[in-house]
Design a protein around this motif. Structure first.
Motif, PDB file in Angstrom:
ATOM      1  N   PRO A   1     -28.185  81.175 -14.959  1.00  8.70           N
ATOM      2  CA  PRO A   1     -27.976  81.414 -16.395  1.00  8.70           C
ATOM      3  C   PRO A   1     -27.803  80.092 -17.140  1.00  8.70           C
ATOM      4  CG  PRO A   1     -25.939  81.790 -15.205  1.00  8.70           C
ATOM      5  CD  PRO A   1     -27.008  81.534 -14.170  1.00  8.70           C
ATOM      6  N   THR A   2     -28.122  80.101 -18.415  1.00 15.56           N
ATOM      7  CA  THR A   2     -27.926  78.884 -19.202  1.00 15.56           C
ATOM      8  C   THR A   2     -26.438  78.571 -19.322  1.00 15.56           C
ATOM      9  OG1 THR A   2     -27.883  80.128 -21.265  1.00 15.56           O
ATOM     10  CG2 THR A   2     -30.017  79.248 -20.581  1.00 15.56           C
ATOM     11  N   GLY A   3     -26.154  77.329 -19.656  1.00 19.97           N
ATOM     12  CA  GLY A   3     -24.768  76.891 -19.883  1.00 19.97           C
ATOM     13  C   GLY A   3     -24.688  76.293 -21.273  1.00 19.97           C
ATOM     14  N   ASP A   4     -24.317  75.027 -21.338  1.00 18.41           N
ATOM     15  CA  ASP A   4     -24.288  74.330 -22.624  1.00 18.41           C
ATOM     16  C   ASP A   4     -25.706  74.092 -23.138  1.00 18.41           C
ATOM     17  OD1 ASP A   4     -21.484  74.154 -22.520  1.00 18.41           O
ATOM     18  OD2 ASP A   4     -21.600  72.340 -21.310  1.00 18.41           O
ATOM     19  N   THR A   5     -26.650  73.981 -22.194  1.00 15.44           N
ATOM     20  CA  THR A   5     -28.063  73.790 -22.524  1.00 15.44           C
ATOM     21  C   THR A   5     -28.890  74.712 -21.622  1.00 15.44           C
ATOM     22  OG1 THR A   5     -28.385  72.043 -20.892  1.00 15.44           O
ATOM     23  CG2 THR A   5     -27.668  71.350 -23.107  1.00 15.44           C
ATOM     24  N   PRO A   6     -30.157  74.949 -21.955  1.00 12.95           N
ATOM     25  CA  PRO A   6     -30.988  75.809 -21.105  1.00 12.95           C
ATOM     26  C   PRO A   6     -31.248  75.215 -19.717  1.00 12.95           C
ATOM     27  CG  PRO A   6     -31.949  75.628 -23.292  1.00 12.95           C
ATOM     28  CD  PRO A   6     -30.834  74.622 -23.219  1.00 12.95           C
ATOM     29  N   SER A   7     -31.311  73.887 -19.635  1.00 11.65           N
ATOM     30  CA  SER A   7     -31.582  73.267 -18.339  1.00 11.65           C
ATOM     31  C   SER A   7     -30.295  73.154 -17.528  1.00 11.65           C
ATOM     32  CB  SER A   7     -32.200  71.878 -18.535  1.00 11.65           C
ATOM     33  OG  SER A   7     -31.302  71.041 -19.223  1.00 11.65           O
ATOM     34  N   ARG A   8     -30.441  73.188 -16.203  1.00  7.18           N
ATOM     35  CA  ARG A   8     -29.289  73.116 -15.312  1.00  7.18           C
ATOM     36  C   ARG A   8     -29.664  72.304 -14.085  1.00  7.18           C
ATOM     37  NH1 ARG A   8     -26.808  77.765 -12.959  1.00  7.18           N
ATOM     38  NH2 ARG A   8     -24.957  76.514 -13.148  1.00  7.18           N
TER      39      ARG A   8
ATOM     40  N   THR B   1     -27.879  84.496  -4.782  1.00  4.37           N
ATOM     41  CA  THR B   1     -26.670  83.680  -4.907  1.00  4.37           C
ATOM     42  C   THR B   1     -26.483  83.305  -6.369  1.00  4.37           C
ATOM     43  OG1 THR B   1     -26.727  82.735  -2.697  1.00  4.37           O
ATOM     44  CG2 THR B   1     -25.662  81.420  -4.362  1.00  4.37           C
ATOM     45  N   GLY B   2     -25.243  83.309  -6.804  1.00  2.00           N
ATOM     46  CA  GLY B   2     -24.875  82.811  -8.133  1.00  2.00           C
ATOM     47  C   GLY B   2     -23.797  81.758  -7.962  1.00  2.00           C
ATOM     48  N   THR B   3     -23.971  80.612  -8.602  1.00  2.00           N
ATOM     49  CA  THR B   3     -23.018  79.512  -8.488  1.00  2.00           C
ATOM     50  C   THR B   3     -22.848  78.868  -9.851  1.00  2.00           C
ATOM     51  OG1 THR B   3     -23.839  79.084  -6.256  1.00  2.00           O
ATOM     52  CG2 THR B   3     -22.503  77.374  -7.260  1.00  2.00           C
ATOM     53  N   TRP B   4     -21.694  79.083 -10.467  1.00  4.87           N
ATOM     54  CA  TRP B   4     -21.422  78.457 -11.762  1.00  4.87           C
ATOM     55  C   TRP B   4     -19.958  78.593 -12.110  1.00  4.87           C
ATOM     56  CZ3 TRP B   4     -24.750  82.805 -11.650  1.00  4.87           C
ATOM     57  CH2 TRP B   4     -24.180  84.005 -12.069  1.00  4.87           C
ATOM     58  N   GLY B   5     -19.583  77.902 -13.169  1.00 10.92           N
ATOM     59  CA  GLY B   5     -18.241  78.004 -13.724  1.00 10.92           C
ATOM     60  C   GLY B   5     -18.328  78.510 -15.150  1.00 10.92           C
ATOM     61  N   PRO B   6     -17.194  78.805 -15.760  1.00 12.92           N
ATOM     62  CA  PRO B   6     -17.199  79.347 -17.127  1.00 12.92           C
ATOM     63  C   PRO B   6     -17.335  78.240 -18.172  1.00 12.92           C
ATOM     64  CG  PRO B   6     -14.964  79.253 -16.307  1.00 12.92           C
ATOM     65  CD  PRO B   6     -15.848  78.771 -15.195  1.00 12.92           C
ATOM     66  N   HIS B   7     -18.499  78.141 -18.774  1.00 12.25           N
ATOM     67  CA  HIS B   7     -18.689  77.229 -19.913  1.00 12.25           C
ATOM     68  C   HIS B   7     -19.965  77.614 -20.653  1.00 12.25           C
ATOM     69  CE1 HIS B   7     -21.221  75.200 -16.933  1.00 12.25           C
ATOM     70  NE2 HIS B   7     -21.869  74.702 -17.951  1.00 12.25           N
TER      71      HIS B   7
ATOM     72  N   THR C   1     -21.891  78.640 -24.605  1.00  7.29           N
ATOM     73  CA  THR C   1     -21.678  79.378 -25.846  1.00  7.29           C
ATOM     74  C   THR C   1     -21.062  80.741 -25.540  1.00  7.29           C
ATOM     75  OG1 THR C   1     -23.828  80.444 -25.768  1.00  7.29           O
ATOM     76  CG2 THR C   1     -23.736  78.273 -26.847  1.00  7.29           C
ATOM     77  N   ALA C   2     -20.639  81.448 -26.566  1.00  3.09           N
ATOM     78  CA  ALA C   2     -20.053  82.785 -26.370  1.00  3.09           C
ATOM     79  C   ALA C   2     -21.050  83.719 -25.680  1.00  3.09           C
ATOM     80  CB  ALA C   2     -19.601  83.366 -27.711  1.00  3.09           C
ATOM     81  N   ALA C   3     -22.305  83.679 -26.108  1.00  4.07           N
ATOM     82  CA  ALA C   3     -23.322  84.542 -25.500  1.00  4.07           C
ATOM     83  C   ALA C   3     -23.546  84.160 -24.038  1.00  4.07           C
ATOM     84  CB  ALA C   3     -24.632  84.450 -26.273  1.00  4.07           C
ATOM     85  N   THR C   4     -23.561  82.869 -23.764  1.00  2.00           N
ATOM     86  CA  THR C   4     -23.719  82.394 -22.395  1.00  2.00           C
ATOM     87  C   THR C   4     -22.553  82.838 -21.532  1.00  2.00           C
ATOM     88  OG1 THR C   4     -25.011  80.482 -23.079  1.00  2.00           O
ATOM     89  CG2 THR C   4     -23.919  80.321 -20.965  1.00  2.00           C
ATOM     90  N   MET C   5     -21.351  82.721 -22.058  1.00  2.00           N
ATOM     91  CA  MET C   5     -20.153  83.129 -21.316  1.00  2.00           C
ATOM     92  C   MET C   5     -20.212  84.624 -20.993  1.00  2.00           C
ATOM     93  SD  MET C   5     -18.042  80.621 -20.686  1.00  2.00           S
ATOM     94  CE  MET C   5     -16.470  81.445 -20.519  1.00  2.00           C
ATOM     95  N   ASP C   6     -20.627  85.431 -21.962  1.00  2.00           N
ATOM     96  CA  ASP C   6     -20.751  86.876 -21.730  1.00  2.00           C
ATOM     97  C   ASP C   6     -21.746  87.165 -20.612  1.00  2.00           C
ATOM     98  OD1 ASP C   6     -18.906  87.439 -23.700  1.00  2.00           O
ATOM     99  OD2 ASP C   6     -20.405  87.987 -25.213  1.00  2.00           O
ATOM    100  N   MET C   7     -22.902  86.486 -20.649  1.00  2.00           N
ATOM    101  CA  MET C   7     -23.923  86.699 -19.630  1.00  2.00           C
ATOM    102  C   MET C   7     -23.393  86.266 -18.261  1.00  2.00           C
ATOM    103  SD  MET C   7     -27.714  85.061 -18.876  1.00  2.00           S
ATOM    104  CE  MET C   7     -28.068  84.808 -20.571  1.00  2.00           C
TER     105      MET C   7
END
Length: 111
Positions: A82-89, A24-30, A32-38
């Protein structure tokens, strides 16, 4: 939470359940640029897979999303984080509470 609440949840998780999704993957778009690409790449791969369930949280940041995501996490073996604004989620904790194995995708998440 009371000790009784925790005991009831532990008993609930211990019950055998069908894990209808491998991943399962659950997230929204936010992030860094690299994070967004991933995130975009993982989302696309998940949506094209028969064993992955993706829940898009775009536009849903004003609520906690607990009910929205819990069912998928309870019925999945692995949860992509995947990471977002920070590595922790928060999702990593949600995974563990729901009995879903978090899949960490950045070396920064292992510290």
């Amino acid at each position: 939470l009371s000790q009784e609440d925790i005991r009831v949840w532990d008993d609930f998780l211990a019950e055998p359940r069908q894990r209808r999704h491998l991943v399962t993957g659950t997230w929204g778009p936010h992030g860094t640029a690299a994070t967004m690409d991933m995130r975009e790449t993982l989302q696309k791969q998940c949506e094209e897979s028969d064993v992955c369930e993706f829940t898009d949280l775009e536009g849903r940041r004003d609520i906690t999303n607990t009910e929205l995501i819990l069912d998928d996490k309870l019925h999945s073996t692995f949860c992509l984080e995947p990471t977002g604004d920070t590595p922790s989620r928060k999702g990593i904790i949600d995974d563990i509470i729901a009995g879903c194995i978090p899949v960490l995708l950045s070396p920064l998440q292992t510290r």
